[in-house]
Motif scaffolding. Structure first.
Motif, PDB file in Angstrom:
ATOM      1  N   MET A   1       0.778  -1.259   0.033  1.00  0.00           N
ATOM      2  CA  MET A   1      -0.026   0.056   0.040  1.00  0.00           C
ATOM      3  C   MET A   1       0.902   1.150  -0.040  1.00  0.00           C
ATOM      4  SD  MET A   1      -2.930   1.157   2.649  1.00  0.00           S
ATOM      5  CE  MET A   1      -3.853  -0.173   2.596  1.00  0.00           C
ATOM      6  N   GLU A   2       0.506   2.278  -0.726  1.00  0.00           N
ATOM      7  CA  GLU A   2       1.359   3.492  -0.965  1.00  0.00           C
ATOM      8  C   GLU A   2       0.992   4.225   0.340  1.00  0.00           C
ATOM      9  OE1 GLU A   2       3.642   4.465  -3.071  1.00  0.00           O
ATOM     10  OE2 GLU A   2       3.571   2.323  -3.855  1.00  0.00           O
ATOM     11  N   LYS A   3       1.968   5.291   0.620  1.00  0.00           N
ATOM     12  CA  LYS A   3       1.747   6.095   1.856  1.00  0.00           C
ATOM     13  C   LYS A   3       0.499   7.116   1.692  1.00  0.00           C
ATOM     14  CE  LYS A   3       5.172   8.588   2.697  1.00  0.00           C
ATOM     15  NZ  LYS A   3       6.475   9.630   2.927  1.00  0.00           N
ATOM     16  N   ASN A   4       0.540   7.554   0.642  1.00  0.00           N
ATOM     17  CA  ASN A   4      -0.842   8.517   0.546  1.00  0.00           C
ATOM     18  C   ASN A   4      -2.121   7.697   0.537  1.00  0.00           C
ATOM     19  OD1 ASN A   4       0.411  10.697   0.247  1.00  0.00           O
ATOM     20  ND2 ASN A   4       0.836  10.539  -2.019  1.00  0.00           N
ATOM     21  N   GLU A   5      -2.257   6.469   0.033  1.00  0.00           N
ATOM     22  CA  GLU A   5      -3.408   5.578  -0.111  1.00  0.00           C
ATOM     23  C   GLU A   5      -3.790   5.370   1.539  1.00  0.00           C
ATOM     24  OE1 GLU A   5      -5.255   1.381  -1.209  1.00  0.00           O
ATOM     25  OE2 GLU A   5      -3.399   1.955  -1.935  1.00  0.00           O
ATOM     26  N   PHE A   6      -2.743   5.145   2.344  1.00  0.00           N
ATOM     27  CA  PHE A   6      -2.868   4.736   3.881  1.00  0.00           C
ATOM     28  C   PHE A   6      -3.728   5.864   4.593  1.00  0.00           C
ATOM     29  CE2 PHE A   6      -1.368   4.498   8.134  1.00  0.00           C
ATOM     30  CZ  PHE A   6      -2.047   3.310   8.515  1.00  0.00           C
ATOM     31  N   LYS A   7      -2.931   7.242   4.325  1.00  0.00           N
ATOM     32  CA  LYS A   7      -3.413   8.507   4.777  1.00  0.00           C
ATOM     33  C   LYS A   7      -4.716   8.672   4.639  1.00  0.00           C
ATOM     34  CE  LYS A   7       0.232  11.024   3.455  1.00  0.00           C
ATOM     35  NZ  LYS A   7       1.049  12.275   2.985  1.00  0.00           N
ATOM     36  N   ASP A   8      -5.111   8.350   3.202  1.00  0.00           N
ATOM     37  CA  ASP A   8      -6.546   8.620   2.794  1.00  0.00           C
ATOM     38  C   ASP A   8      -7.448   7.798   3.501  1.00  0.00           C
ATOM     39  OD1 ASP A   8      -5.851  10.702   0.969  1.00  0.00           O
ATOM     40  OD2 ASP A   8      -5.767   9.271  -0.827  1.00  0.00           O
ATOM     41  N   ARG A   9      -7.117   6.311   3.648  1.00  0.00           N
ATOM     42  CA  ARG A   9      -7.950   5.394   4.299  1.00  0.00           C
ATOM     43  C   ARG A   9      -7.885   5.693   5.764  1.00  0.00           C
ATOM     44  NH1 ARG A   9      -7.304  -0.553   2.170  1.00  0.00           N
ATOM     45  NH2 ARG A   9      -7.507   0.074  -0.383  1.00  0.00           N
ATOM     46  N   LEU A  10      -6.978   6.090   6.559  1.00  0.00           N
ATOM     47  CA  LEU A  10      -6.929   6.499   7.940  1.00  0.00           C
ATOM     48  C   LEU A  10      -7.811   7.673   8.007  1.00  0.00           C
ATOM     49  CD1 LEU A  10      -5.666   6.235  10.747  1.00  0.00           C
ATOM     50  CD2 LEU A  10      -3.708   7.808   9.907  1.00  0.00           C
ATOM     51  N   PHE A  11      -7.656   8.866   7.233  1.00  0.00           N
ATOM     52  CA  PHE A  11      -8.601   9.984   7.566  1.00  0.00           C
ATOM     53  C   PHE A  11     -10.100   9.348   7.503  1.00  0.00           C
ATOM     54  CE2 PHE A  11     -11.319  13.176   5.711  1.00  0.00           C
ATOM     55  CZ  PHE A  11     -11.287  14.422   6.290  1.00  0.00           C
ATOM     56  N   ASP A  12     -10.500   8.574   6.353  1.00  0.00           N
ATOM     57  CA  ASP A  12     -11.701   8.060   6.264  1.00  0.00           C
ATOM     58  C   ASP A  12     -12.351   7.484   7.462  1.00  0.00           C
ATOM     59  OD1 ASP A  12     -11.945   9.053   3.919  1.00  0.00           O
ATOM     60  OD2 ASP A  12     -11.518   7.118   2.607  1.00  0.00           O
ATOM     61  N   VAL A  13     -11.482   6.621   8.061  1.00  0.00           N
ATOM     62  CA  VAL A  13     -11.730   5.908   9.267  1.00  0.00           C
ATOM     63  C   VAL A  13     -12.225   6.726  10.173  1.00  0.00           C
ATOM     64  CG1 VAL A  13     -10.938   4.125  10.805  1.00  0.00           C
ATOM     65  CG2 VAL A  13     -10.700   3.413   8.415  1.00  0.00           C
ATOM     66  N   LEU A  14     -10.968   7.576  10.643  1.00  0.00           N
ATOM     67  CA  LEU A  14     -11.241   8.469  11.740  1.00  0.00           C
ATOM     68  C   LEU A  14     -12.561   9.315  11.420  1.00  0.00           C
ATOM     69  CD1 LEU A  14      -7.622   9.722  12.219  1.00  0.00           C
ATOM     70  CD2 LEU A  14      -8.980   8.317  13.714  1.00  0.00           C
ATOM     71  N   ASN A  15     -12.681  10.051  10.338  1.00  0.00           N
ATOM     72  CA  ASN A  15     -13.898  10.702  10.026  1.00  0.00           C
ATOM     73  C   ASN A  15     -15.358  10.128  10.262  1.00  0.00           C
ATOM     74  OD1 ASN A  15     -14.581  13.367   9.291  1.00  0.00           O
ATOM     75  ND2 ASN A  15     -15.138  12.621   7.088  1.00  0.00           N
ATOM     76  N   GLU A  16     -15.093   8.865   9.966  1.00  0.00           N
ATOM     77  CA  GLU A  16     -16.383   8.111   9.971  1.00  0.00           C
ATOM     78  C   GLU A  16     -16.900   7.408  11.450  1.00  0.00           C
ATOM     79  OE1 GLU A  16     -16.478   5.274   6.801  1.00  0.00           O
ATOM     80  OE2 GLU A  16     -16.133   6.577   5.352  1.00  0.00           O
ATOM     81  N   THR A  17     -15.962   7.465  12.309  1.00  0.00           N
ATOM     82  CA  THR A  17     -16.033   6.741  13.774  1.00  0.00           C
ATOM     83  C   THR A  17     -16.984   7.775  14.616  1.00  0.00           C
ATOM     84  OG1 THR A  17     -15.023   5.971  15.677  1.00  0.00           O
ATOM     85  CG2 THR A  17     -14.156   8.099  14.913  1.00  0.00           C
ATOM     86  N   ASP A  18     -18.115   7.183  15.208  1.00  0.00           N
ATOM     87  CA  ASP A  18     -18.816   7.697  16.064  1.00  0.00           C
ATOM     88  C   ASP A  18     -18.303   7.436  17.514  1.00  0.00           C
ATOM     89  OD1 ASP A  18     -20.380   8.771  14.336  1.00  0.00           O
ATOM     90  OD2 ASP A  18     -21.756   7.038  14.423  1.00  0.00           O
ATOM     91  N   ASN A  19     -17.265   6.726  17.775  1.00  0.00           N
ATOM     92  CA  ASN A  19     -16.784   6.409  18.983  1.00  0.00           C
ATOM     93  C   ASN A  19     -15.620   7.415  19.811  1.00  0.00           C
ATOM     94  OD1 ASN A  19     -18.110   4.040  18.804  1.00  0.00           O
ATOM     95  ND2 ASN A  19     -16.513   2.989  17.824  1.00  0.00           N
ATOM     96  N   LEU A  20     -15.112   8.276  18.765  1.00  0.00           N
ATOM     97  CA  LEU A  20     -14.104   9.234  19.411  1.00  0.00           C
ATOM     98  C   LEU A  20     -15.101  10.705  19.453  1.00  0.00           C
ATOM     99  CD1 LEU A  20     -10.985   8.290  17.780  1.00  0.00           C
ATOM    100  CD2 LEU A  20     -11.532   8.049  20.285  1.00  0.00           C
ATOM    101  N   SER A  21     -14.797  11.590  20.351  1.00  0.00           N
ATOM    102  CA  SER A  21     -15.379  12.898  20.121  1.00  0.00           C
ATOM    103  C   SER A  21     -14.396  13.686  19.482  1.00  0.00           C
ATOM    104  CB  SER A  21     -15.350  13.413  21.701  1.00  0.00           C
ATOM    105  OG  SER A  21     -14.385  13.194  22.370  1.00  0.00           O
TER     106      SER A  21
END
Length: 59
Positions: A1-21
């Motif tokens: 996996m390329e670094k930019n793809e990982f950053k994009d996926r990490l952003f998506d996971v964090l942005n979609e979570t309801d478990n963190l304020s």
């Protein structure tokens, strides 16, 4: 996996979570950092590097 793809996926996971304020997520592509700002005023910085190992740094 390329670094930019990982950053994009990490952003998506964090942005979609309801478990963190999360108040805001700031991505600095030049520094390969993702800064996560929580509603209680704390900030977590995640440095992305493809180096074949991982660690968690806490100050």
């Amino acid at each position: 996996m390329e670094k930019n793809e990982f950053k994009d996926r990490l952003f998506d996971v964090l942005n979609e979570t309801d478990n963190l304020s999360i108040q805001d997520i700031m991505v600095d592509d030049k520094q390969d950092m993702v800064n996560v700002y929580l509603t209680d005023g704390t900030r977590f910085s995640i440095y992305i590097e493809n180096c074949g190992k991982w660690c968690i740094c806490e100050e």
